[in-house]
Design a protein around this motif. Structure first.
Motif, short mmCIF file in Angstrom:
data_model
loop_
_atom_site.label_atom_id
_atom_site.label_comp_id
_atom_site.label_asym_id
_atom_site.label_seq_id
_atom_site.Cartn_x
_atom_site.Cartn_y
_atom_site.Cartn_z
N ILE A 331 6.11 -2.53 10.37
CA ILE A 331 4.90 -1.98 9.76
C ILE A 331 4.31 -3.02 8.79
O ILE A 331 5.00 -3.56 7.95
CB ILE A 331 5.21 -0.66 9.03
CG1 ILE A 331 5.67 0.41 10.01
CG2 ILE A 331 4.01 -0.18 8.21
CD1 ILE A 331 4.61 0.97 10.93
N PHE A 332 3.01 -3.26 8.98
CA PHE A 332 2.33 -4.29 8.22
C PHE A 332 1.87 -3.74 6.85
O PHE A 332 1.33 -2.65 6.77
CB PHE A 332 1.13 -4.77 9.04
CG PHE A 332 0.15 -5.62 8.29
CD1 PHE A 332 0.48 -6.93 7.97
CD2 PHE A 332 -1.08 -5.11 7.91
CE1 PHE A 332 -0.44 -7.72 7.28
CE2 PHE A 332 -1.98 -5.90 7.23
CZ PHE A 332 -1.66 -7.21 6.90
N GLU A 333 2.13 -4.51 5.81
CA GLU A 333 1.63 -4.15 4.48
C GLU A 333 0.75 -5.29 4.00
O GLU A 333 1.19 -6.43 3.95
CB GLU A 333 2.80 -3.95 3.50
CG GLU A 333 3.50 -2.60 3.59
CD GLU A 333 2.58 -1.40 3.39
OE1 GLU A 333 1.62 -1.49 2.58
OE2 GLU A 333 2.81 -0.38 4.07
N PRO A 334 -0.51 -5.00 3.61
CA PRO A 334 -1.37 -6.09 3.11
C PRO A 334 -0.85 -6.55 1.73
O PRO A 334 -0.14 -5.81 1.06
CB PRO A 334 -2.75 -5.44 2.98
CG PRO A 334 -2.46 -3.98 2.84
CD PRO A 334 -1.19 -3.71 3.58
N GLU A 335 -1.22 -7.75 1.36
CA GLU A 335 -0.70 -8.32 0.10
C GLU A 335 -1.26 -7.59 -1.11
O GLU A 335 -2.37 -7.12 -1.08
CB GLU A 335 -1.06 -9.80 0.03
CG GLU A 335 -0.73 -10.44 1.34
CD GLU A 335 -0.27 -11.87 1.23
OE1 GLU A 335 -0.76 -12.59 0.36
OE2 GLU A 335 0.60 -12.22 2.05
N TRP B 110 0.22 1.95 7.88
CA TRP B 110 -0.09 3.31 7.41
C TRP B 110 -1.16 3.19 6.32
O TRP B 110 -1.00 2.40 5.39
CB TRP B 110 1.12 4.00 6.80
CG TRP B 110 2.42 3.94 7.53
CD1 TRP B 110 3.60 3.46 7.04
CD2 TRP B 110 2.73 4.43 8.85
NE1 TRP B 110 4.60 3.60 7.97
CE2 TRP B 110 4.10 4.19 9.09
CE3 TRP B 110 1.97 5.05 9.85
CZ2 TRP B 110 4.73 4.54 10.29
CZ3 TRP B 110 2.60 5.40 11.04
CH2 TRP B 110 3.96 5.15 11.25
N LYS B 118 -6.97 -0.14 0.31
CA LYS B 118 -5.96 -0.67 1.22
C LYS B 118 -6.57 -0.88 2.60
O LYS B 118 -6.31 -1.89 3.25
CB LYS B 118 -4.76 0.27 1.30
CG LYS B 118 -3.70 -0.25 2.28
CD LYS B 118 -2.40 0.54 2.24
CE LYS B 118 -1.42 0.00 3.30
NZ LYS B 118 -0.23 0.83 3.46
N ARG B 121 -8.43 -4.06 2.63
CA ARG B 121 -7.53 -5.21 2.60
C ARG B 121 -6.84 -5.41 3.97
O ARG B 121 -6.67 -6.53 4.42
CB ARG B 121 -6.49 -5.05 1.49
CG ARG B 121 -7.03 -5.50 0.13
CD ARG B 121 -5.96 -5.43 -0.95
NE ARG B 121 -5.59 -4.04 -1.23
CZ ARG B 121 -4.35 -3.59 -1.30
NH1 ARG B 121 -3.34 -4.40 -1.08
NH2 ARG B 121 -4.11 -2.32 -1.56
N VAL B 122 -6.45 -4.29 4.58
CA VAL B 122 -5.83 -4.39 5.89
C VAL B 122 -6.78 -5.07 6.87
O VAL B 122 -6.41 -6.00 7.59
CB VAL B 122 -5.41 -2.99 6.42
CG1 VAL B 122 -5.08 -3.03 7.90
CG2 VAL B 122 -4.21 -2.47 5.64
#
Ligand code: SF4
Ligand code: SF4
Ligand code: FES
Lengths: 335, 143
Positions: A331-335, B110, B118, B121-122
């Motif tokens: 799962i990708f999490e942005p910085e 998610w 978010k 940003r994603v």
């Protein structure tokens, strides 16, 4: 006739004579050397057709499914008081029994609708390996005696070690005895086998483009005959995405991309459901290396969810269950 | 395509859940947050409704990247849709990479309805990742 054959014939005869089953599905001598074919026996007088040896390749569970589904459909229009149960006996080695477990888990039929005649199995002869060893010459006769396979072709007679020609999946199979059975025709110690994922790890270590080249080259050979799907005990849907036209998941025609998409989707359906019986590899006329890809799903099933397809009846398949704390490192999490 | 690589803009398909990420995108809009216009949002009732084939088909029909986003675990409108989806995605993501599809072509995350920032940003980061990969070449159907 070996001991196992003697035992399965006796048991099949007893089951049929005592009316405990309506049908026994097993193997009979094939019409070609070193081949066997499925046989459907409904009378105790025919049990002498049954054989069991290292030329028994098919996973018979698909025929159990077909016979019972057909029966269920035929019963739909029968009045409740006239409904009949059909019981199918099946000669089951390790992988076949695992496919039966998957059918039971997926509620395809009831446990009492099948009688499992368990046989120990130490592997079957892979037609591709055999062809390689005999330079593709037509095999006119052959026999297996203990650990030696004698093959006769127009070019002469070759003696081979059984292990040299056993299918890849058999060489790494630890389910040499069935996982469920009602009768056991014998037992053998489990094979001390090589790492079943060695090939997957080796492939995963290649670069992305090398992997893609291999995958697309293999898939280019596919003629979409669907034999791999038809033989697979886990592919039993009455209507398959591969033939759907609305939406058209897989385009008709010969575009290589549609081959790739077909196999990605078919194999994805095998996540947690492929028992590594090798039947799809065995029937593929193009000799496509399907196992290399199927094993990846098996490896993930084991590593991510600690599950092995069809081994335990009370363990749900990975895609029919979840845990709140399932690994989600992807799962990708942005910085 | 006649465009040079400098002007090349990726096409990204985003398969998103109606109850969280789609609302998050709305919030990003209402809050006037800027994000690259490369994504095409496809709204679905739940991440559990995202047939993994959608991802494969998007790639086949020329998406340079596919983003999949649903409610955080524990916050699914249908309680466990995203937990079941998570397993499907884990298998598919690994499998696609195994056959040689670049890891950054398919991205899963998610984003909740309150996470407008978010979401922006994603999209920023996903667009940058896909841009870095260049146009998709694998699994694509060409005539
Ligand atoms: S059996 Fe082989 S050629 Fe036929 S559809 Fe399957 S992979 Fe393709
Ligand atoms: S995918 Fe192939 S190896 Fe796996 S269960 Fe089906 S036929 Fe057997
Ligand atoms: S409702 Fe959003 S993921 Fe299920």
């Amino acid at each position: 006739m070996n001991d196992i054959e003697k035992n399965i014939r006796e048991e099949a005869k007893r089951l049929l004579d005592e009316n405990l089953v309506d049908l026994v599905i097993g193997y009979q001598e094939g019409t070609l050397p070193l081949q066997t074919a499925p046989v459907f026996i409904s009378s105790g007088d025919e049990v002498d057709k049954l054989v069991f040896n290292s030329c028994c390749k098919q996973n018979l569970a698909i025929y159990v499914h077909a016979a019972l589904k057909q029966h269920h459909q035929a019963q739909e229009r029968v009045k409740p008081e006239d409904k009949k149960q059909k019981v199918v006996g099946v000669i089951a080695r390790g992988c076949t029994s695992r496919s039966l477990v998957i059918h039971l888990q997926e509620q395809q039929y009831l446990r009492e609708e099948i009688v499992v005649i368990g046989v120990p199995c130490s592997g079957y002869i892979d037609k591709n390996k055999l062809a390689e060893k005999t330079d593709g010459a037509e095999i006119v006769a052959g026999s297996v005696d203990g650990d030696t396979v004698t093959v006769e072709t127009a070019k002469g007679t070759t003696k081979l070690k059984l292990d040299e020609v056993l299918a890849g999946n058999c060489l790494t199979c630890a389910y040499n005895n069935p996982v469920i059975s009602d009768f056991s025709a014998g037992e053998i110690p489990a094979r001390d086998c090589a790492d079943e994922f060695a090939e997957v790890d080796e492939f995963a270590a290649l670069s992305e483009s090398e992997r893609w080249d291999y995958f697309s080259r293999e898939m280019n050979k596919c003629m979409r005959c669907f034999a791999c799907r038809n033989i697979c005990p886990s592919c039993y849907c009455a209507s398959c995405f591969a033939e759907q036209s609305q939406p058209e998941w897989v385009g008709a025609g010969i575009n290589p991309s549609d081959n790739q998409v077909f196999q990605v989707m078919r194999m994805f359906h095998m996540a947690g459901r492929c028992v590594d019986c090798g039947s799809c590899v065995e029937v593929c006329a193009e000799g496509i290396d399907l196992r290399k890809f199927l094993k990846k799903l098996d490896q993930d099933d084991q590593n991510l969810y600690g599950h092995k397809a069809g081994v335990k009846l009370d363990e749900p398949s990975p895609l029919a269950s979840f845990r709140e704390n399932d690994r989600e490192t992807f799962i990708f999490e942005p910085e | 395509m006649s465009q040079t690589t400098e002007e090349w803009e990726p096409k990204i398909v985003a398969l998103v859940c109606n109850w969280c990420t789609y609302a998050g995108a709305d919030l990003a809009g209402i809050s006037r947050l800027q994000y690259p216009p490369n994504v095409r949002l496809i709204r679905l009732p739940c991440s559990g409704r995202i047939n993994p084939f959608y991802i494969v088909k998007a790639l086949q029909h020329g998406a340079d990247g596919v983003l999949v986003s649903g409610c955080h675990p524990g916050e699914c409108h249908y309680i466990s849709g995203n937990l079941i989806a998570r397993r499907k995605f884990a298998f598919l993501n690994n499998f696609l990479n195994y056959i040689g599809i670049e890891a950054d072509r398919t991205i899963f995350t998610w984003v909740s309805a309150s996470e407008g920032d978010k979401f922006a940003r994603v999209i920023d980061e996903v667009t940058a990742k896909v841009k870095a990969l260049g146009p998709a070449t694998r699994l694509i159907k060409t005539d």
